[in-house]
Write a protein that holds these residues in place. Structure first.
Motif, PDB file in Angstrom:
ATOM      1  N   GLU A  63      38.124  -3.909  98.774  1.00 22.41           N
ATOM      2  CA  GLU A  63      36.852  -3.898  98.065  1.00 22.41           C
ATOM      3  C   GLU A  63      36.337  -2.487  97.816  1.00 22.41           C
ATOM      4  N   ASP A  64      36.514  -1.601  98.776  1.00 18.02           N
ATOM      5  CA  ASP A  64      36.018  -0.241  98.577  1.00 18.02           C
ATOM      6  C   ASP A  64      36.619   0.681  99.627  1.00 18.02           C
ATOM      7  N   PRO A 124      32.549  -6.042 103.509  1.00 19.92           N
ATOM      8  CA  PRO A 124      31.501  -5.426 102.681  1.00 19.92           C
ATOM      9  C   PRO A 124      30.081  -5.757 103.106  1.00 19.92           C
ATOM     10  N   ARG A 128      26.537  -6.128  99.342  1.00 19.95           N
ATOM     11  CA  ARG A 128      27.486  -5.724  98.303  1.00 19.95           C
ATOM     12  C   ARG A 128      27.161  -6.429  96.982  1.00 19.95           C
ATOM     13  N   HIS A 135      33.915 -12.403  93.946  1.00 16.66           N
ATOM     14  CA  HIS A 135      32.657 -12.235  94.678  1.00 16.66           C
ATOM     15  C   HIS A 135      31.775 -13.466  94.504  1.00 16.66           C
ATOM     16  N   LYS A 177      22.985 -10.142  93.519  1.00 20.17           N
ATOM     17  CA  LYS A 177      22.705  -9.751  94.901  1.00 20.17           C
ATOM     18  C   LYS A 177      22.320 -10.979  95.711  1.00 20.17           C
ATOM     19  N   GLY A 204      30.385  -5.593 107.231  1.00 20.23           N
ATOM     20  CA  GLY A 204      30.546  -4.356 106.507  1.00 20.23           C
ATOM     21  C   GLY A 204      31.035  -3.158 107.265  1.00 20.23           C
TER      22      GLY A 204
END
Length: 209
Positions: A63-64, A124, A128, A135, A177, A204
């Motif tokens: 994801e990141d 996340p 996120r 998602h 969100k 996260g």
């Protein structure tokens, strides 16, 4: 959490016999060398290219990736997810796979991160933004805010979502969100199964492997 580094003398490090000269000159003796300066953006690009297929092969989505300076080390934070969320066992699996990939790159002369670094793997978390079909799919049933309205995601497929009774295609969706919902105390179910589910959603990048 994986911590890596190198031992041994570094270029420019003085021998003990030089300490008196340092004191007489008014300079601190044996000052630890600073972490090597690197282009964080370039290193992040190399890291993503290296670990994304490794994470995918293990059955997770990358994801990141965050890379930052932490004193004399560099901190590498990797966020992964999968259907159903991840737990501590998943974090351990991904951490080992990423560490092995970075070690293999170094052994073949393709070092990715110079100097010491610390690896942290986590999920996340609910803050996120929802931007990809996966998602939205993983948040069916949750209350979300998107496009200036708040509603519950009742369905999601490859084309779009159903927000309450309204169908919205992905091209028409902005970033969503998740909205935090607090149950009334008289409705809360504190059974063992629910506590286990909550424990697995450990939220996260602050979670270490």
């Amino acid at each position: 959490m994986t911590q890596r580094g190198r031992a041994g003398a570094r270029p420019g490090q003085r021998r003990p016999a030089d300490r008196s000269a340092d004191r007489s000159a008014g300079r601190p003796a044996d000052r630890p060398p600073a972490a090597p300066r690197i282009d964080l953006a370039a290193v992040k690009t190399r890291v993503v290219a290296l670990i994304e297929p490794v994470v995918a092969e293990a059955g997770y989505d990358l994801e990141d990736v965050h890379l930052s300076r932490a004193g004399r080390r560099h901190l590498l934070r990797v966020l992964v997810d999968t259907d159903g969320g991840i737990n501590l066992d998943d974090v351990a699996v991904v951490s080992r796979a990423i560490s092995a990939a970075l070690d293999a790159a170094e052994e073949t002369g393709g070092e990715v991160i110079a100097g010491e670094y610390q690896l942290e793997v986590g999920s996340p978390g609910v803050d996120r933004p929802l931007t990809l079909p996966r998602h939205w799919r993983r948040n069916v049933g949750r209350l979300v805010a998107v496009n200036g309205v708040t509603g519950r995601v009742t369905a999601a497929d490859d084309r779009g979502i159903v927000l309450d009774q309204r169908e919205i295609a992905y091209p028409d969706l902005g970033p969503g969100k998740v909205q935090i919902e607090f149950k009334r105390l008289d409705e809360a179910q504190f059974d063992e199964a629910e506590l286990d589910d909550d424990g697995d959603d450990f939220g996260g990048e602050d979670e270490d492997s």
